[in-house]
Design a protein around this motif. Structure first.
Motif, short mmCIF file in Angstrom:
data_model
loop_
_atom_site.label_atom_id
_atom_site.label_comp_id
_atom_site.label_asym_id
_atom_site.label_seq_id
_atom_site.Cartn_x
_atom_site.Cartn_y
_atom_site.Cartn_z
N ALA A 38 0.83 -1.21 0.00
CA ALA A 38 0.00 0.00 0.00
C ALA A 38 0.86 1.26 0.00
N LEU A 39 1.92 1.25 0.79
CA LEU A 39 2.82 2.40 0.82
C LEU A 39 3.54 2.58 -0.52
N GLY A 40 3.97 1.48 -1.09
CA GLY A 40 4.66 1.55 -2.38
C GLY A 40 3.78 2.12 -3.48
N GLU A 41 2.53 1.73 -3.49
CA GLU A 41 1.62 2.24 -4.51
C GLU A 41 1.29 3.72 -4.27
N ALA A 42 1.31 4.14 -3.01
CA ALA A 42 1.02 5.55 -2.69
C ALA A 42 2.05 6.48 -3.31
N ILE A 43 3.28 6.04 -3.39
CA ILE A 43 4.35 6.87 -3.96
C ILE A 43 4.01 7.31 -5.38
N ALA A 44 3.45 6.40 -6.18
CA ALA A 44 3.07 6.75 -7.55
C ALA A 44 1.98 7.83 -7.56
N PHE A 45 1.01 7.71 -6.66
CA PHE A 45 -0.05 8.71 -6.58
C PHE A 45 0.50 10.06 -6.14
N TYR A 46 1.41 10.06 -5.17
CA TYR A 46 1.99 11.33 -4.72
C TYR A 46 2.68 12.03 -5.89
N GLY A 47 3.35 11.27 -6.74
CA GLY A 47 3.99 11.86 -7.92
C GLY A 47 2.98 12.49 -8.85
N VAL A 48 1.87 11.80 -9.09
CA VAL A 48 0.81 12.34 -9.94
C VAL A 48 0.26 13.62 -9.32
N PHE A 49 0.03 13.60 -8.01
CA PHE A 49 -0.53 14.78 -7.34
C PHE A 49 0.43 15.96 -7.39
N LEU A 50 1.73 15.69 -7.20
CA LEU A 50 2.71 16.77 -7.28
C LEU A 50 2.80 17.34 -8.69
N ASN A 51 2.50 16.51 -9.69
CA ASN A 51 2.49 16.97 -11.08
C ASN A 51 1.20 17.69 -11.44
N THR A 52 0.24 17.71 -10.52
CA THR A 52 -1.07 18.27 -10.81
C THR A 52 -1.32 19.60 -10.11
N THR A 53 -0.97 19.69 -8.84
CA THR A 53 -1.34 20.87 -8.06
C THR A 53 -0.28 21.97 -8.12
N THR A 54 -0.73 23.19 -7.88
CA THR A 54 0.19 24.32 -7.75
C THR A 54 0.01 24.98 -6.38
N ASP A 55 -0.89 24.47 -5.55
CA ASP A 55 -1.14 25.04 -4.23
C ASP A 55 0.04 24.72 -3.30
N ALA A 56 0.67 25.76 -2.77
CA ALA A 56 1.90 25.60 -1.98
C ALA A 56 1.68 24.74 -0.73
N LYS A 57 0.58 24.95 -0.01
CA LYS A 57 0.33 24.17 1.21
C LYS A 57 0.06 22.70 0.87
N LEU A 58 -0.65 22.47 -0.22
CA LEU A 58 -0.93 21.10 -0.62
C LEU A 58 0.35 20.41 -1.10
N ILE A 59 1.19 21.14 -1.81
CA ILE A 59 2.48 20.58 -2.23
C ILE A 59 3.30 20.18 -1.01
N ASP A 60 3.29 21.03 0.02
CA ASP A 60 4.00 20.68 1.27
C ASP A 60 3.42 19.43 1.91
N ALA A 61 2.08 19.33 1.94
CA ALA A 61 1.42 18.16 2.54
C ALA A 61 1.74 16.89 1.75
N ILE A 62 1.73 16.98 0.44
CA ILE A 62 2.03 15.82 -0.41
C ILE A 62 3.51 15.43 -0.24
N THR A 63 4.37 16.41 -0.23
CA THR A 63 5.81 16.15 -0.07
C THR A 63 6.09 15.50 1.28
N SER A 64 5.42 15.99 2.31
CA SER A 64 5.58 15.40 3.64
C SER A 64 5.09 13.95 3.64
N ALA A 65 3.93 13.71 3.04
CA ALA A 65 3.40 12.34 2.96
C ALA A 65 4.36 11.44 2.19
N LYS A 66 4.90 11.95 1.10
CA LYS A 66 5.83 11.18 0.28
C LYS A 66 7.09 10.85 1.06
#
Length: 182
Positions: A38-66
């Motif tokens: 489950a953790l391994g598959e999440a990494i792929a989603f975090y990459g997609v999300f980082l390639n999608t959003t421009t919101d600075a706080k959300l980028i920080d949250a995604i980066t932290s999760a990653k």
């Protein structure tokens, strides 16, 4: 909250160090293996999300999760290999791309991204709790306790950001029959 959990873990650590190591039972192996997947598959989603959003706080949250996910994967990988458990294949990390070049039809909204991560976080909490309850070996229980601490801390921060941004999806409020609505 972390201090309480760390205190409990440090209290039990001497016991865990002296505990004879029995083989993992099938439930422990399945929980560890499933969580790693489950953790391994999440990494792929975090990459997609980082390639999608421009919101600075959300980028920080995604980066932290990653970052936290990569750390947990590393810990689990070492543990699984040391126990002789074969690792599952997991998706590879997505390459960095320009957020503005993602077509609207495939782009996740910031609210969708935040809620996807929130649901995944809630799922982790439930899964880790169940795994801890089924664990016999102390070292496996301590491993899951560490993961639970990290996920709970992250979830609290994520929820605060989602409330601030107006992204938190809340079920309808319940008013018992006979209680006047305000």
């Amino acid at each position: 909250m972390t201090n309480i959990i760390e205190t409990i873990a440090s209290y039990f650590k001497p016991e865990l160090d002296d505990e004879p190591k029995q083989p993992l039972h099938v439930g422990e192996v399945m929980s560890l293996w499933t969580f790693y997947t489950a953790l391994g598959e999440a990494i792929a989603f975090y990459g997609v999300f980082l390639n999608t959003t421009t919101d600075a706080k959300l980028i920080d949250a995604i980066t932290s999760a990653k970052d936290e996910t990569e750390s947990a994967i590393s810990t689990l990988k070492e543990f699984l290999i040391n126990e002789g458990i074969p690792l599952p294949d997991i998706s590879s990390e997505k390459p960095k791309s320009d957020q503005d070049s993602v077509p609207l039809g495939v782009r996740f909204t910031d609210k969708e991204i935040a809620n996807f991560i929130a649901v995944k976080t809630a799922g982790y909490i439930a899964f880790i709790g169940t795994s801890m309850a089924q664990t016999v070996r102390g070292d496996v229980g301590a491993l899951f306790l560490g993961f639970m601490t990290t996920v709970l801390k992250y979830g609290t921060t994520l929820k605060s950001m989602m409330i601030e941004k107006g992204w938190l999806v809340v079920p309808p409020y319940f008013t018992p029959v006979g209680i006047p609505k305000e």
